[in-house]
Every structure is written in C-alpha cells, then in structure tokens.
Design a protein around this motif. Structure first.
Motif, short mmCIF file in Angstrom:
data_model
loop_
_atom_site.label_atom_id
_atom_site.label_comp_id
_atom_site.label_asym_id
_atom_site.label_seq_id
_atom_site.Cartn_x
_atom_site.Cartn_y
_atom_site.Cartn_z
N ARG A 195 0.65 -1.27 0.13
CA ARG A 195 0.54 0.04 -0.34
C ARG A 195 0.55 1.48 0.11
O ARG A 195 0.53 2.46 -0.25
N GLY A 196 2.12 0.89 0.23
CA GLY A 196 3.09 1.95 0.12
C GLY A 196 2.87 3.04 1.47
O GLY A 196 2.37 2.88 2.67
N PRO A 197 4.31 3.74 1.59
CA PRO A 197 4.35 4.34 2.90
C PRO A 197 3.55 5.20 3.16
O PRO A 197 2.88 5.32 5.07
N GLY A 198 2.32 5.90 2.79
CA GLY A 198 1.66 7.05 3.62
C GLY A 198 0.57 6.02 3.94
O GLY A 198 -0.26 6.43 5.39
N GLN A 199 -0.07 4.74 3.24
CA GLN A 199 -1.17 4.01 4.35
C GLN A 199 -0.12 3.22 5.14
O GLN A 199 -1.36 2.80 5.99
N ALA A 200 0.40 2.92 5.13
CA ALA A 200 0.76 1.87 5.71
C ALA A 200 1.48 2.25 7.04
O ALA A 200 0.91 2.08 7.92
N ALA A 201 1.15 3.87 7.27
CA ALA A 201 1.83 5.05 8.21
C ALA A 201 0.35 4.89 9.31
O ALA A 201 0.72 5.13 10.62
N LEU A 202 -0.37 4.43 8.36
CA LEU A 202 -1.88 4.58 9.24
C LEU A 202 -1.37 3.89 10.48
O LEU A 202 -2.27 3.53 11.79
N PHE A 203 -1.13 2.45 9.57
CA PHE A 203 -1.07 1.51 10.94
C PHE A 203 0.24 1.31 11.87
O PHE A 203 0.62 1.32 13.05
N ALA A 204 1.10 1.68 11.17
CA ALA A 204 3.16 1.39 11.57
C ALA A 204 3.19 2.49 12.90
O ALA A 204 3.62 2.21 13.88
N TRP A 205 2.40 3.57 13.12
CA TRP A 205 3.13 4.52 14.01
C TRP A 205 1.19 4.60 15.00
O TRP A 205 1.15 5.50 15.67
N CYS A 206 0.37 3.98 14.67
CA CYS A 206 -1.12 4.52 15.57
C CYS A 206 -0.75 3.74 17.06
O CYS A 206 -0.19 2.63 16.98
N PRO A 207 -1.21 4.76 18.07
CA PRO A 207 -0.96 4.03 19.00
C PRO A 207 -1.04 3.13 19.97
O PRO A 207 -0.68 2.35 20.91
#
Length: 441
Positions: A195-207
């Motif tokens: 999905r690319g970095p923009g969408q992956a960050a929504l999960f990867a960085w979520c507290p």
C-alpha cells in the motif's frame, strides 16, 4: 541556484522529529500510574496525527524508510513494561500451559482445584501482593474471570500453546509480547510493500498497535495479520487466511460480506464471489473440530456469558449502543442496530468493488463499532488495519474513541460521538467528487 531538495529535507526532519516525540511519549506510558495514562496516551495520538500530516510532504523513498524505521520503533515501545491496561495475556499464558500438560483449555476454569498442580507464583501470587482475583481458600490469581471457562477460538488456543512450548522457563509475559511485536512488524512490512508509506503509516505509527498488540499482547494481532495478508495479497489463499482470522478472534467475520461485493447474477459469478467465504467457513469448522473431539465441555466456553456480561443483549447495561440510545429508547437499541447493520451490509454487497474488499470491510466494521460502541479498545486493531489498507484516515477516530471508552468510561459516549462526526465529515468532504464506494485509490 536553489536546492530543490531543501523543502523535502525539512519536511522529512519535521516528520522524524514528531515521530521521535511520539516514540518518547509511548516509551514513558508503560512506566506510568494508571491514573495518568489517558492523558499521555492522548498526547501520543496527537503526535501521531501531526506526524502523519508532516509525512505528506516527504518524498517516496525517504517516506518508506521513515515509515519502516519509525514503525519498528513504535512497535518496540510496547516491550518496555508488563501489560499496562489488560490482564488478558495472563489467561493466554494459562491456556497455553494447560494445553502443554495435555488438557483441553475448554474443560476447566483456572480456579478448578484439578489444575492446582499447574499453578505458579507468577499467575497465582499471594492475595496481599496487589489487585488480583480471588479463587477461594485464600488464593488469588492474575487471570481475570478465573471461575469461567476460556472464551478464545481454536487457533488462538493453538497460538497460546505454541508460545508456551517455545518459551524458556520463567519468561512470564515476554514471549507473548514478543509474538505480538513480530506480528505487528510483519504487518507493517506487508502494508508498506502493498500500500505504500502513506497508508502503511496509518497502522505502523498508530499508538493502539504498541499498546494493544504488543504491551497487552492481545491475540487480536494474530487475526489482524491474517486479514492484512488476505486482503493485501489476495490470491487463492484469501479464504483460508480469513477463515484463520475468524478462528483466532470471531470479530474478523465482519470482513467476509465484503468479499461478496459485485457478485454477478449467474451461477459462475456467484460461485466466484462466494467461494472464499465458503472456504473461510470450512477453515473455521476444521479448526474447531480437534478441540470438539478432545474436550468434554463446550468449545464456545464463556461466549454467551460474555455477551450478556458486556451488555450486548441489554442496551445500557455497560454503555453499549451509546450513540443509538441518544435518539431511541433503550429497548429499541438492539433491533435498530441490527436493522442498520443489515442495511450497511446490503449496501456493501450491492455497491462494493470486488477488487477492493477492504473498502467495504472498513465501512461495515466501522459502522458496527459506531453502533455497538464496544468498551474494549483492542477490538479496534482490526479497524486500524482496515484503515491502512483502504487509506480513509477519518475512521481512526473510532479506535481512539474505544480507548476513551476503556480508559475513561465517562467520556466514552462523547468520544464515539466525535468519532462519528469525523466519519460523517470525511464522507461529506468527498461528496463533491461524487466518489462511489467502487472508486479507485
């Protein structure tokens, strides 16, 4: 000449700084007293939102590296302390230990004297050492609901057994936390590649990920990993993976109707759409069968009691159906919720894109959360993953509302109301483009 990379470098540094601050806050959270945790957790979510905003200006290769490195750092913070807000992992450890002894986890409650030989000072400490659950005769345990049989589905139980078998003696909560961290990190990598970095960050960085998947070690992360693999990678294994997810935690069943989207009115078309759903059902049945054969008690365990205890069969008992109860009488809440969910399901099947089932799954799962307003924040790990798969960030308010409902119950209804307003605002913002459910990414 002006260096055109300067703005990009500045944005990368800003995103990295915000992410670093979020990691520092998360690291501090797992050493705080429970009374102060909600404020710090809210700060972590605010920094998460700011870091996502800053990431928008970071070029592709740099964004990918930042999302991966930052995601691994965020995940690792969950390993910095014992479970902070949940005791569920103690039941996991016990169920694994019971199975390693050759006993079905469905046949005995933790308080059963027949299993006293499996008790140790970690799971069954002295009652004077802290806030534990009494089991009679002056004994206590860390395991919640010690007098009832386990509720977890078969592949969750198989996971607990595996972790117990490969864990060194005296490891306590660490192996389950490590398993959650590995599953979360793997999910980050899959999302980044698909999905690319923009969408992956929504999960990867979520507290919610370090808190629930790692620190509290909830088995939901195993189910979420299977859902992400199924929807991101597709292929013939999709039905198997989704069936496995349901056999870990029943909640991923809400994803299955999205696979029926766009089914053509022909036998061949219906079979193509329904096949992964049927395969998923077969996997769930096959997973339960061995435990049915070796267990004397019901493999559903405390499921019916749990539904009643949490107020899903009696609106208002535990804050369920909170938003509906603002506009309809309590006695109407359950039938209205079922009717609305049925309508959403029909909409997803009729208007959904068969090539993007994650969008329909997000709509259906998000609607279920807003209608039922669950009080346990870890359930929403599935929703966070669906948000990352689809990219509709406005739904992230729902997992945050679940955290308020769990950590600060008095604010739960207001938090869910704000989350619902954010979703409506997001839908309204997309309205000028008239983007249908089947629109491209």
């Amino acid at each position: 000449m002006t260096d055109r990379t300067t703005p990009h470098r500045g944005r990368t540094r800003a995103a990295a700084a915000l992410l670093g601050a979020q990691v520092a806050v998360l690291a501090a959270i797992f050493h705080l007293a429970p009374g102060a945790l909600m404020w710090w957790y809210g700060a972590a979510w605010a920094l998460f939102a700011a870091a996502l905003w800053a990431l928008r200006g970071v070029p592709g290769p740099a964004a990918g590296r930042l999302v991966l490195a930052g995601g691994l750092a965020v995940v690792a913070t969950g390993l910095l302390g014992p479970p902070a807000t949940s005791t569920d992992s103690y039941r996991y450890a016990w169920d694994g230990r019971v199975q390693s002894a050759g006993i079905s986890p469905y046949d005995h409650a933790p308080s059963d004297p027949e299993l006293a030989f499996l008790r140790d000072p970690w799971l069954f400490p002295g009652c004077a050492e802290g806030h534990f659950y009494p089991i009679g005769e002056g004994a206590c345990t860390r395991i919640n609901r010690p007098s009832v049989h386990t509720i977890y589905p078969p592949l969750a139980e198989a996971y607990f057994w595996l972790v117990d078998r490969i864990s060194p003696p005296g490891a306590r909560h660490v192996p389950l936390q490590t398993g959650g961290a590995l599953l979360a990190a793997g999910t980050v990598i899959v999302l980044l590649r698909r999905r690319g970095p923009g969408q992956a960050a929504l999960f990867a960085w979520c507290p919610a990920v370090p808190m629930e998947a790692v620190n509290n070690a909830h088995a939901d992360m195993l189910a979420v990993a299977a859902v992400v693999l199924a929807l991101a990678c597709g292929g013939r294994a999709r039905g198997v993976l989704l069936g496995a997810a349901v056999a870990v935690k029943l909640l991923p069943a809400v994803v299955l109707p999205a696979l029926l989207a766009g089914a053509r009115a022909s036998w061949r078309g219906l079979w193509t759409s329904a096949r992964p759903v049927l395969v998923a059902g077969a996997v769930v049945g096959a997973a339960y069968l061995p435990y049915v054969l070796v267990s004397r008690a019901s493999v559903l365990g405390y499921l019916s009691g749990y539904v009643s205890e949490e107020g899903y069969d009696e609106a208002g008992a535990r804050g369920r159906y909170a938003l509906l109860r603002l506009v309809v009488p309590d006695s109407w809440a359950l039938p209205v919720a079922l009717a609305v969910l049925a309508g959403v399901l029909v909409y997803v099947v009729a208007r959904g894109d068969p090539d993007r089932p994650e969008r329909g799954a997000l709509v259906l799962a998000g609607a279920a959360f807003l209608l039922l307003t669950p009080g346990y924040s870890w359930y929403a790990l599935l929703l966070v993953a669906l948000v990352a798969l689809d990219g509709r960030w406005e739904w992230l308010g729902v997992p945050l509302a679940g955290a308020f409902a769990y950590l600060a119950p008095a604010a739960g209804t207001a938090a869910y109301a704000v989350a619902a307003a954010a979703v409506v605002a997001g839908l309204w913002a997309r309205r000028p483009s008239r983007e249908p459910l089947t629109a491209g990414r």
